[in-house]
Design an enzyme around this catalytic site. Sequence first.
Site, PDB file in Angstrom:
ATOM      1  N   ARG A   5       0.858  -1.177   0.000  1.00  0.00           N
ATOM      2  CA  ARG A   5       0.000   0.000   0.000  1.00  0.00           C
ATOM      3  C   ARG A   5       0.893   1.226   0.000  1.00  0.00           C
ATOM      4  O   ARG A   5       1.870   1.277   0.757  1.00  0.00           O
ATOM      5  CB  ARG A   5      -0.898   0.019   1.249  1.00  0.00           C
ATOM      6  CG  ARG A   5      -1.957   1.097   1.217  1.00  0.00           C
ATOM      7  CD  ARG A   5      -2.697   1.228   2.531  1.00  0.00           C
ATOM      8  NE  ARG A   5      -1.944   2.054   3.471  1.00  0.00           N
ATOM      9  CZ  ARG A   5      -2.497   2.537   4.593  1.00  0.00           C
ATOM     10  NH1 ARG A   5      -3.760   2.242   4.910  1.00  0.00           N
ATOM     11  NH2 ARG A   5      -1.780   3.301   5.404  1.00  0.00           N
ATOM     12  N   TYR A   8      -3.043  11.417   7.224  1.00  0.00           N
ATOM     13  CA  TYR A   8      -3.243  10.003   7.560  1.00  0.00           C
ATOM     14  C   TYR A   8      -2.240   9.111   6.831  1.00  0.00           C
ATOM     15  O   TYR A   8      -1.994   9.284   5.628  1.00  0.00           O
ATOM     16  CB  TYR A   8      -4.666   9.525   7.162  1.00  0.00           C
ATOM     17  CG  TYR A   8      -4.659   8.039   7.075  1.00  0.00           C
ATOM     18  CD1 TYR A   8      -4.555   7.375   5.850  1.00  0.00           C
ATOM     19  CD2 TYR A   8      -4.593   7.282   8.250  1.00  0.00           C
ATOM     20  CE1 TYR A   8      -4.428   5.996   5.791  1.00  0.00           C
ATOM     21  CE2 TYR A   8      -4.455   5.909   8.188  1.00  0.00           C
ATOM     22  CZ  TYR A   8      -4.375   5.264   6.967  1.00  0.00           C
ATOM     23  OH  TYR A   8      -4.215   3.913   6.918  1.00  0.00           O
ATOM     24  N   ASP A  61      -5.045   3.946   0.006  1.00  0.00           N
ATOM     25  CA  ASP A  61      -6.185   4.144   0.909  1.00  0.00           C
ATOM     26  C   ASP A  61      -6.601   5.618   0.898  1.00  0.00           C
ATOM     27  O   ASP A  61      -5.849   6.478   1.334  1.00  0.00           O
ATOM     28  CB  ASP A  61      -5.755   3.727   2.335  1.00  0.00           C
ATOM     29  CG  ASP A  61      -6.938   3.630   3.289  1.00  0.00           C
ATOM     30  OD1 ASP A  61      -6.764   3.018   4.357  1.00  0.00           O
ATOM     31  OD2 ASP A  61      -8.024   4.143   2.952  1.00  0.00           O
ATOM     32  N   HIS A 114      -9.020   6.734   2.559  1.00  0.00           N
ATOM     33  CA  HIS A 114      -9.404   6.962   3.964  1.00  0.00           C
ATOM     34  C   HIS A 114     -10.591   7.906   4.116  1.00  0.00           C
ATOM     35  O   HIS A 114     -10.579   8.823   4.941  1.00  0.00           O
ATOM     36  CB  HIS A 114      -8.197   7.482   4.760  1.00  0.00           C
ATOM     37  CG  HIS A 114      -8.077   6.826   6.108  1.00  0.00           C
ATOM     38  ND1 HIS A 114      -8.439   7.468   7.258  1.00  0.00           N
ATOM     39  CD2 HIS A 114      -7.667   5.607   6.470  1.00  0.00           C
ATOM     40  CE1 HIS A 114      -8.230   6.673   8.304  1.00  0.00           C
ATOM     41  NE2 HIS A 114      -7.761   5.528   7.839  1.00  0.00           N
ATOM     42  N   GLU A 157      -8.920   2.209  -1.892  1.00  0.00           N
ATOM     43  CA  GLU A 157      -9.693   1.876  -0.685  1.00  0.00           C
ATOM     44  C   GLU A 157     -10.355   3.122  -0.099  1.00  0.00           C
ATOM     45  O   GLU A 157      -9.781   4.207  -0.092  1.00  0.00           O
ATOM     46  CB  GLU A 157      -8.743   1.275   0.345  1.00  0.00           C
ATOM     47  CG  GLU A 157      -9.341   1.043   1.701  1.00  0.00           C
ATOM     48  CD  GLU A 157      -8.316   0.569   2.712  1.00  0.00           C
ATOM     49  OE1 GLU A 157      -7.188   0.235   2.314  1.00  0.00           O
ATOM     50  OE2 GLU A 157      -8.637   0.562   3.898  1.00  0.00           O
ATOM     51  N   GLU A 189     -13.885  -1.294   6.157  1.00  0.00           N
ATOM     52  CA  GLU A 189     -13.213  -1.541   7.444  1.00  0.00           C
ATOM     53  C   GLU A 189     -13.992  -0.934   8.608  1.00  0.00           C
ATOM     54  O   GLU A 189     -13.866  -1.399   9.740  1.00  0.00           O
ATOM     55  CB  GLU A 189     -11.786  -1.024   7.428  1.00  0.00           C
ATOM     56  CG  GLU A 189     -11.646   0.458   7.398  1.00  0.00           C
ATOM     57  CD  GLU A 189     -10.187   0.905   7.369  1.00  0.00           C
ATOM     58  OE1 GLU A 189      -9.418   0.398   6.521  1.00  0.00           O
ATOM     59  OE2 GLU A 189      -9.821   1.727   8.213  1.00  0.00           O
ATOM     60  N   ARG A 234     -13.525  -5.077   3.047  1.00  0.00           N
ATOM     61  CA  ARG A 234     -12.430  -4.653   3.905  1.00  0.00           C
ATOM     62  C   ARG A 234     -12.624  -4.979   5.390  1.00  0.00           C
ATOM     63  O   ARG A 234     -11.740  -4.710   6.197  1.00  0.00           O
ATOM     64  CB  ARG A 234     -12.236  -3.136   3.778  1.00  0.00           C
ATOM     65  CG  ARG A 234     -11.446  -2.746   2.569  1.00  0.00           C
ATOM     66  CD  ARG A 234      -9.971  -3.143   2.668  1.00  0.00           C
ATOM     67  NE  ARG A 234      -9.230  -2.319   3.607  1.00  0.00           N
ATOM     68  CZ  ARG A 234      -8.279  -2.760   4.409  1.00  0.00           C
ATOM     69  NH1 ARG A 234      -7.974  -4.042   4.424  1.00  0.00           N
ATOM     70  NH2 ARG A 234      -7.634  -1.943   5.215  1.00  0.00           N
ATOM     71  N   GLU A 263      -4.329  -7.594   4.534  1.00  0.00           N
ATOM     72  CA  GLU A 263      -3.495  -6.481   5.026  1.00  0.00           C
ATOM     73  C   GLU A 263      -2.607  -6.989   6.155  1.00  0.00           C
ATOM     74  O   GLU A 263      -3.064  -7.745   7.019  1.00  0.00           O
ATOM     75  CB  GLU A 263      -4.383  -5.355   5.549  1.00  0.00           C
ATOM     76  CG  GLU A 263      -3.620  -4.172   6.111  1.00  0.00           C
ATOM     77  CD  GLU A 263      -4.547  -3.047   6.537  1.00  0.00           C
ATOM     78  OE1 GLU A 263      -5.770  -3.243   6.586  1.00  0.00           O
ATOM     79  OE2 GLU A 263      -4.038  -1.946   6.807  1.00  0.00           O
ATOM     80  N   TRP A 296     -11.284  11.847   8.602  1.00  0.00           N
ATOM     81  CA  TRP A 296      -9.828  11.600   8.759  1.00  0.00           C
ATOM     82  C   TRP A 296      -9.442  10.368   7.987  1.00  0.00           C
ATOM     83  O   TRP A 296     -10.159   9.389   7.955  1.00  0.00           O
ATOM     84  CB  TRP A 296      -9.485  11.382  10.242  1.00  0.00           C
ATOM     85  CG  TRP A 296      -8.054  10.987  10.426  1.00  0.00           C
ATOM     86  CD1 TRP A 296      -6.936  11.767  10.221  1.00  0.00           C
ATOM     87  CD2 TRP A 296      -7.571   9.696  10.821  1.00  0.00           C
ATOM     88  NE1 TRP A 296      -5.807  11.051  10.476  1.00  0.00           N
ATOM     89  CE2 TRP A 296      -6.146   9.783  10.846  1.00  0.00           C
ATOM     90  CE3 TRP A 296      -8.174   8.480  11.150  1.00  0.00           C
ATOM     91  CZ2 TRP A 296      -5.340   8.684  11.200  1.00  0.00           C
ATOM     92  CZ3 TRP A 296      -7.380   7.402  11.496  1.00  0.00           C
ATOM     93  CH2 TRP A 296      -5.984   7.525  11.523  1.00  0.00           C
TER      94      TRP A 296
HETATM   95  C1  CS2 Z   1      -6.398   1.989   7.841  1.00  0.00           C
HETATM   96  C2  CS2 Z   1      -6.466   1.683   9.303  1.00  0.00           C
HETATM   97  O1  CS2 Z   1      -5.188  -0.019   7.646  1.00  0.00           O
HETATM   98  C3  CS2 Z   1      -6.002   0.736   7.081  1.00  0.00           C
HETATM   99  O2  CS2 Z   1      -6.508   0.536   5.984  1.00  0.00           O
HETATM  100  O3  CS2 Z   1      -7.588   2.512   7.326  1.00  0.00           O
HETATM  101  O4  CS2 Z   1      -5.161   1.595   9.773  1.00  0.00           O
HETATM  102  C4  CS2 Z   1      -7.234   2.674  10.155  1.00  0.00           C
HETATM  103  O5  CS2 Z   1      -6.681   3.962   9.995  1.00  0.00           O
HETATM  104  C5  CS2 Z   1      -7.118   2.246  11.611  1.00  0.00           C
HETATM  105  O6  CS2 Z   1      -7.559   0.915  11.715  1.00  0.00           O
HETATM  106  C6  CS2 Z   1      -7.944   3.134  12.509  1.00  0.00           C
HETATM  107  O7  CS2 Z   1      -7.865   2.663  13.828  1.00  0.00           O
HETATM  108 MG    MG Z   2      -8.105   1.742   5.456  1.00  0.00          MG
END
Ligand code: CS2
Ligand code: MG
Length: 412
Positions: A147, A159, A220, A222, A246, A272, A293, A349, A412
Site C-alpha cells: 500500500r 493520515y 487508501d 481513507h 480503498e 473496514e 475490507r 493487510e 480523517w
Molecule cells: C487503515 C487503518 O489499515 C487501514 O486501511 O484505514 O489503519 C485505520 O486507519 C485504523 O484501523 C484506525 O484505527
Molecule cells: Mg483503510
Amino acid sequence: MTIERIDVDVTSPGRNFVTAVVTTGDGVVGLGDGTLNGREFAVVSYLRDHVAPTLIGRDESQIESIWQYLYRSPYWRRGPVTMAAVAAIDMALWDIAAKKAGVPLYKLLGGASRTGLLSYAHASGTTIEKLNEAIHGYVEQGFRAVRIQSGVPGLDQIYGVHDSAPGGKYEYEPAGRTETGAAMRPAEETWDTAAYLRHLPSVFAAVREEFGGDLRILHDGHHRMSPIEAARLAKDIEPYAPFWLEDCTPGEDQTALRLVRHHSTTPLAIGEVFNSVHDYQTLITERLIDYVRSSATHAGGITGLRQIMTFAGIYGIRSGFHGPTDVSPVGMAANLHLGLALHNFGIQEYMPHSETTLSVFRTSYRFEDGLLHPGETPGLGVGLDREAASRYEYQPAYLPVNRLRDGSVHDW
Ligand code: CS2
Ligand code: MG
C-alpha cells in the site's frame, strides 16, 4: 460442557487492546479480540456488564446460536461497539472449539483452499523518494503487494504517512492524545483534497516507473473524498493499474460508488468501518466494490465475517480483510484462518505488530515469501500472557481529527 467464566483483559503493550478470555468448565480457554480503536472501554463495559452475565452456564459449542442470541437479544442491534463485543465472544468460542478438536481453526472452516495468503504491507513517505525507499524495503522482505501513502506538498502530518527509519520497521500509530489542563483531545490534522488530487497521480507514476507493472500497489483514500472527487481520482490513477483504491469516499453513502464505477475500472475496496452484512447490501448486490475490507474484530467475529463473504462470493467479490496494528494478534489470526479457508479470498493487510505487543500475544502465524499462513497450532494459535499484559496499563488514545484549511471538520 459450558462457559464457566468470561474475563475482559485491557492491556497496552505498545497500543491498547481488548481481549475476551472465555473459560469452559473443563478448563479450555478461548481468546477473542474486541479492540475498537479510541473507544475501547465502550466494548469492555458492553462485554463485562451486558454480555458476560448472560452467557455463564451456556454450552460453548453452540457458536451459531450464541451469535444469534448476542445479535438479536439486545434489541438494539449492530453498530461498532456491539459487533466488536459479539466478535470477541465469537472468536473465543471458535478458538475453544478448534482447541477441543485438536486442530488449527481453519480446518473447522472448510480446510485450506490455498497454500498461503497474499499479503500487503504499508509503505509511506513524506516524499516520493522516501516512499520508494520504503517500498524497496518491503519488496526485499518478500512482499508482492504494497500500500502506498505519500505526503502531499503543502500539508503537514496526514493520515498514513510516516517516514520509517532507514531499513527500520514501519511503526505508524495514529491514535494518541493532546492534553491541556483537564482537556484530553485527539490530535488534529489539516487536509486539502484539491492538493491531494493534484499530487497523487504523480506518486503512482513514480512508483510504477521505479517498480514496473508486477508489483501490486494499493492506496487508501481513507474516506476523505466526495463522490465526484473519488471518481476523478479513480480515473486519474487507472493508467497505473492499482490493485485497489480503498475507502475513496465514506462507505455508508453506498450509492455514491455508482458515480465512481461510472467513471473508472479502478478496483474498489470498502468496509473496514462496517460491522455487519447489512452495511454492504447495496455495495455487494450492485457490484459497487471488488473487495470486502472488514476484519473479524469489527464485523461480529468469524461468524459475522463469514456471512459477509458468503454473500459477497455470489457477486464475484473477494476478501481484503483489515489488518492494522489496532486489530490485535488474536483478531489477525481470526482473519487468517477464515482467509485460508474462503474460496473468494483476495488479499490480506499485514501491519506487523511491535515486539512489545508480541511479547504479550504469542502468535503462530507466519509470513514467508509474500504469503501469510495461520499456522498449525490448535485453535486460533495465539497465546495471551495475562501476567505480562497486566503490566501494560491502558493509555487513553484517540484517532486524529481532520480539518479543512477553513477549520471545518472533515473525514480523517
Ligand atoms: C487503515 C487503518 O489499515 C487501514 O486501511 O484505514 O489503519 C485505520 O486507519 C485504523 O484501523 C484506525 O484505527
Ligand atoms: Mg483503510
